[in-house]
Design an enzyme around this catalytic site. Structure first.
Site, PDB file in Angstrom:
ATOM      1  N   VAL A  66     -25.107 -27.125  -1.512  1.00 14.79           N
ATOM      2  CA  VAL A  66     -24.673 -28.082  -2.551  1.00 14.79           C
ATOM      3  C   VAL A  66     -24.504 -29.481  -1.960  1.00 14.79           C
ATOM      4  O   VAL A  66     -24.023 -30.381  -2.623  1.00 14.79           O
ATOM      5  CB  VAL A  66     -23.341 -27.597  -3.182  1.00 14.79           C
ATOM      6  CG1 VAL A  66     -23.516 -26.249  -3.870  1.00 14.79           C
ATOM      7  CG2 VAL A  66     -22.216 -27.519  -2.148  1.00 14.79           C
ATOM      8  N   HIS A  85     -27.072 -23.281  -6.601  1.00 16.60           N
ATOM      9  CA  HIS A  85     -25.616 -23.266  -6.761  1.00 16.60           C
ATOM     10  C   HIS A  85     -25.044 -24.610  -7.149  1.00 16.60           C
ATOM     11  O   HIS A  85     -23.837 -24.816  -7.015  1.00 16.60           O
ATOM     12  CB  HIS A  85     -24.950 -22.771  -5.470  1.00 16.60           C
ATOM     13  CG  HIS A  85     -25.306 -21.344  -5.147  1.00 16.60           C
ATOM     14  ND1 HIS A  85     -25.197 -20.821  -3.882  1.00 16.60           N
ATOM     15  CD2 HIS A  85     -25.799 -20.357  -5.921  1.00 16.60           C
ATOM     16  CE1 HIS A  85     -25.593 -19.550  -3.903  1.00 16.60           C
ATOM     17  NE2 HIS A  85     -25.972 -19.246  -5.114  1.00 16.60           N
TER      18      HIS A  85
HETATM   19  C1  BV8 Z   1     -23.055 -13.961 -10.230  1.00 23.68           C
HETATM   20  C2  BV8 Z   1     -20.629 -22.475  -4.520  1.00 23.68           C
HETATM   21  C3  BV8 Z   1     -22.552 -12.648 -12.034  1.00 23.68           C
HETATM   22  C4  BV8 Z   1     -19.270 -22.696  -4.131  1.00 23.68           C
HETATM   23  C5  BV8 Z   1     -21.290 -20.294  -3.918  1.00 23.68           C
HETATM   24  C6  BV8 Z   1     -20.897  -7.126  -4.720  1.00 23.68           C
HETATM   25  C7  BV8 Z   1     -22.209  -6.940  -4.308  1.00 23.68           C
HETATM   26  C8  BV8 Z   1     -23.200  -7.857  -4.624  1.00 23.68           C
HETATM   27  C9  BV8 Z   1     -22.886  -9.000  -5.377  1.00 23.68           C
HETATM   28  C10 BV8 Z   1     -21.587  -9.172  -5.771  1.00 23.68           C
HETATM   29  C11 BV8 Z   1     -20.591  -8.260  -5.457  1.00 23.68           C
HETATM   30  N1  BV8 Z   1     -19.429  -8.734  -5.958  1.00 23.68           N
HETATM   31  C12 BV8 Z   1     -19.657  -9.906  -6.594  1.00 23.68           C
HETATM   32  C13 BV8 Z   1     -20.968 -10.178  -6.500  1.00 23.68           C
HETATM   33  C14 BV8 Z   1     -21.670 -11.325  -7.054  1.00 23.68           C
HETATM   34  C15 BV8 Z   1     -21.438 -12.549  -6.182  1.00 23.68           C
HETATM   35  C16 BV8 Z   1     -21.822 -12.284  -4.760  1.00 23.68           C
HETATM   36  O1  BV8 Z   1     -22.998 -12.237  -4.419  1.00 23.68           O
HETATM   37  N2  BV8 Z   1     -20.798 -12.100  -3.904  1.00 23.68           N
HETATM   38  C17 BV8 Z   1     -21.071 -11.813  -2.514  1.00 23.68           C
HETATM   39  C18 BV8 Z   1     -20.044 -12.571  -1.637  1.00 23.68           C
HETATM   40  C19 BV8 Z   1     -20.967 -10.311  -2.288  1.00 23.68           C
HETATM   41  N3  BV8 Z   1     -22.321 -13.560  -6.716  1.00 23.68           N
HETATM   42  C20 BV8 Z   1     -21.865 -14.364  -7.684  1.00 23.68           C
HETATM   43  O2  BV8 Z   1     -20.743 -14.366  -8.100  1.00 23.68           O
HETATM   44  C21 BV8 Z   1     -22.913 -15.280  -8.271  1.00 23.68           C
HETATM   45  N4  BV8 Z   1     -22.852 -15.146  -9.691  1.00 23.68           N
HETATM   46  O3  BV8 Z   1     -23.419 -12.975  -9.645  1.00 23.68           O
HETATM   47  O4  BV8 Z   1     -22.766 -13.956 -11.532  1.00 23.68           O
HETATM   48  C22 BV8 Z   1     -22.716 -12.724 -13.461  1.00 23.68           C
HETATM   49  C23 BV8 Z   1     -23.835 -12.126 -14.024  1.00 23.68           C
HETATM   50  C24 BV8 Z   1     -23.978 -12.150 -15.376  1.00 23.68           C
HETATM   51  C25 BV8 Z   1     -23.029 -12.807 -16.164  1.00 23.68           C
HETATM   52  C26 BV8 Z   1     -21.926 -13.438 -15.576  1.00 23.68           C
HETATM   53  C27 BV8 Z   1     -21.771 -13.400 -14.219  1.00 23.68           C
HETATM   54  C28 BV8 Z   1     -22.597 -16.728  -7.921  1.00 23.68           C
HETATM   55  C29 BV8 Z   1     -22.882 -16.935  -6.463  1.00 23.68           C
HETATM   56  C30 BV8 Z   1     -22.675 -18.402  -6.132  1.00 23.68           C
HETATM   57  C31 BV8 Z   1     -21.294 -18.564  -5.620  1.00 23.68           C
HETATM   58  N5  BV8 Z   1     -21.137 -19.937  -5.160  1.00 23.68           N
HETATM   59  N6  BV8 Z   1     -21.126 -21.537  -3.574  1.00 23.68           N
HETATM   60  C32 BV8 Z   1     -19.264 -23.801  -3.117  1.00 23.68           C
HETATM   61  O5  BV8 Z   1     -20.227 -23.959  -2.351  1.00 23.68           O
HETATM   62  O6  BV8 Z   1     -18.246 -24.481  -3.110  1.00 23.68           O
HETATM   63  S1  BV8 Z   1     -21.789 -19.169  -2.759  1.00 23.68           S
HETATM   64  C33 BV8 Z   1     -21.572 -19.726  -1.157  1.00 23.68           C
HETATM   65  O7  BV8 Z   1     -22.228 -18.733  -0.359  1.00 23.68           O
HETATM   66  C34 BV8 Z   1     -22.314 -21.002  -0.819  1.00 23.68           C
HETATM   67  O8  BV8 Z   1     -22.764 -21.715  -1.929  1.00 23.68           O
HETATM   68  C35 BV8 Z   1     -23.538 -20.553  -0.056  1.00 23.68           C
HETATM   69  O9  BV8 Z   1     -24.639 -21.148  -0.586  1.00 23.68           O
HETATM   70  C36 BV8 Z   1     -23.577 -19.109  -0.342  1.00 23.68           C
HETATM   71  C37 BV8 Z   1     -24.331 -18.285   0.665  1.00 23.68           C
HETATM   72  O10 BV8 Z   1     -23.834 -18.572   1.939  1.00 23.68           O
HETATM   73  P1  BV8 Z   1     -24.890 -19.114   3.023  1.00 23.68           P
HETATM   74  O11 BV8 Z   1     -25.534 -20.338   2.492  1.00 23.68           O
HETATM   75  O12 BV8 Z   1     -25.762 -18.005   3.452  1.00 23.68           O
HETATM   76  O13 BV8 Z   1     -23.932 -19.576   4.168  1.00 23.68           O
HETATM   77  P2  BV8 Z   1     -23.127 -18.625   5.154  1.00 23.68           P
HETATM   78  O14 BV8 Z   1     -22.059 -19.444   5.787  1.00 23.68           O
HETATM   79  O15 BV8 Z   1     -22.776 -17.338   4.470  1.00 23.68           O
HETATM   80  O16 BV8 Z   1     -24.200 -18.235   6.265  1.00 23.68           O
HETATM   81  C38 BV8 Z   1     -24.681 -19.242   7.124  1.00 23.68           C
HETATM   82  C39 BV8 Z   1     -25.792 -18.586   7.907  1.00 23.68           C
HETATM   83  O17 BV8 Z   1     -26.399 -19.563   8.707  1.00 23.68           O
HETATM   84  C40 BV8 Z   1     -25.305 -17.487   8.824  1.00 23.68           C
HETATM   85  O18 BV8 Z   1     -26.190 -16.389   8.742  1.00 23.68           O
HETATM   86  C41 BV8 Z   1     -25.363 -18.139  10.217  1.00 23.68           C
HETATM   87  O19 BV8 Z   1     -25.698 -17.197  11.221  1.00 23.68           O
HETATM   88  C42 BV8 Z   1     -26.477 -19.113  10.035  1.00 23.68           C
HETATM   89  N7  BV8 Z   1     -26.401 -20.314  10.868  1.00 23.68           N
HETATM   90  C43 BV8 Z   1     -25.294 -20.994  11.246  1.00 23.68           C
HETATM   91  N8  BV8 Z   1     -25.649 -22.077  11.981  1.00 23.68           N
HETATM   92  C44 BV8 Z   1     -27.027 -22.082  12.035  1.00 23.68           C
HETATM   93  C45 BV8 Z   1     -27.499 -20.960  11.334  1.00 23.68           C
HETATM   94  N9  BV8 Z   1     -28.803 -20.669  11.211  1.00 23.68           N
HETATM   95  C46 BV8 Z   1     -29.679 -21.518  11.805  1.00 23.68           C
HETATM   96  N10 BV8 Z   1     -29.306 -22.612  12.497  1.00 23.68           N
HETATM   97  C47 BV8 Z   1     -27.994 -22.926  12.631  1.00 23.68           C
HETATM   98  N11 BV8 Z   1     -27.625 -24.017  13.336  1.00 23.68           N
END
Ligand code: BV8
Ligand code: ZN
Length: 247
Positions: A107, A123
């Site tokens: 974002v 997102h």
């Molecule tokens: C929805 C906005 C439903 C906020 C974000 C159980 C199982 C499966 C799914 C779910 C569940 N329980 C709930 C859910 C659904 C849920 C979900 O997936 N939860 C997860 C946690 C299990 N999803 C939702 O709620 C979504 N909506 O499903 O709606 C619905 C359906 C019908 C009707 C009504 C409702 C909404 C998801 C969006 C949430 N908002 N962000 C904000 O940003 O303020 S999500 C948040 O995580 C961020 O936006 C980010 O984009 C997202 C993913 O994280 P990453 O970008 O991957 O970042 P992260 O830190 O995790 O990882 C970084 C990676 O980079 C690491 O791997 C690291 O090793 C690597 N890295 C670090 N440094 C480097 C690097 N790689 C390379 N070079 C480097 N230098």
């Protein structure tokens, strides 16, 4: 295959691919100084804040000022960050590939700042607000914001134009992203933990449809088993090398 040979193989695939999709997560912005949410780097945003406390509409309804203080803090931090060589290389890839779409979970707006144009923001964006009263969506780059929570001209309460947990993603953007990935020969996945759905399903489904998935991350993720190539390393170093633009 040793990594140099693998790098050359993937670079050749990138040069030959007509339809390319890139999917990025917080890791692509890590070297710009934007904290990630989880995992390796350790100073993840979620370490200090719990997502259910902040990145949800319930949290916002309970305490809009608290949620806005978190976003105002992120806006001030991101305002000082600039695109890194990974963002720049992805903008170059868009210029080279006949068909290209950059799908981002981020974002922070750094892909657009690096020159990417075809961007699907799954997102939302830190720099846009949405009015709970009249629904108006507006770009707002003021740092700091004059008041928290900010108000719309109509008097309505403004929220960040960001998709929170439990909220649906923008449908057209999501459909466009799935369609592009399902048609792609190559999907480049950079810096995502592949934990958040439905974004994480995009490269998984593309792999099952026959796309060659290339993953760049500091560590393996749930996507890695489906990847045709995995590069363990920082995005700002690896992505430019895949394009042969590393300085
Ligand atoms: C929805 C906005 C439903 C906020 C974000 C159980 C199982 C499966 C799914 C779910 C569940 N329980 C709930 C859910 C659904 C849920 C979900 O997936 N939860 C997860 C946690 C299990 N999803 C939702 O709620 C979504 N909506 O499903 O709606 C619905 C359906 C019908 C009707 C009504 C409702 C909404 C998801 C969006 C949430 N908002 N962000 C904000 O940003 O303020 S999500 C948040 O995580 C961020 O936006 C980010 O984009 C997202 C993913 O994280 P990453 O970008 O991957 O970042 P992260 O830190 O995790 O990882 C970084 C990676 O980079 C690491 O791997 C690291 O090793 C690597 N890295 C670090 N440094 C480097 C690097 N790689 C390379 N070079 C480097 N230098
Ligand atoms: Zn309004």
């Amino acid at each position: 295959m040793p990594s140099d040979e693998l790098l050359e193989d993937v670079a050749a695939r990138l040069r030959a691919a007509r339809r390319v999709v890139a999917l990025t997560g917080a890791g692509v912005s890590a070297e710009s100084g934007v904290p990630t949410f989880r995992g390796a780097s350790g100073e993840g945003l979620w370490e200090r804040f719990r997502p259910e406390d902040l990145a949800s509409f319930d949290a916002f309804e309970r305490d809009p000022a608290l949620v806005w203080r978190w976003y105002a803090w992120r806006r001030e931090l991101v305002a000082r960050c600039v695109p890194n060589p990974a963002h720049v290389a992805l903008a170059e890839l868009e210029r080279r590939a006949p068909e290209f779409l950059l799908v981002t979970q981020n974002v922070d707006g750094l892909h657009a700042a690096a020159g990417s144009r075809e961007i699907a923001e799954l997102h939302g964006c830190l720099w846009r607000t949405r009015c709970l009263g009249c629904g108006a969506v507006a770009e707002d780059r003021r740092v700091p914001l004059p008041e928290l929570p900010p108000r719309c001209g109509c008097g309505g309460l403004l929220r960040p134009d960001i998709v929170w947990f439990g909220e649906v993603l923008p449908e057209a953007t999501l459909l466009r992203s799935f369609a592009a990935a399902m048609a792609a020969e190559l999907v480049l996945v950079v810096g995502t933990s592949s934990l958040v759905y439905p974004a994480a399903a995009i490269p998984q489904q593309a792999a099952r449809a026959g796309a060659f998935v290339v993953e760049v991350n500091l560590e393996p993720t749930p996507l890695t088993p489906l990847a045709g190539a995995f590069f363990a390393g920082p995005a700002a170093a690896v992505v430019p090398r895949l394009l042969g633009t590393a300085s």
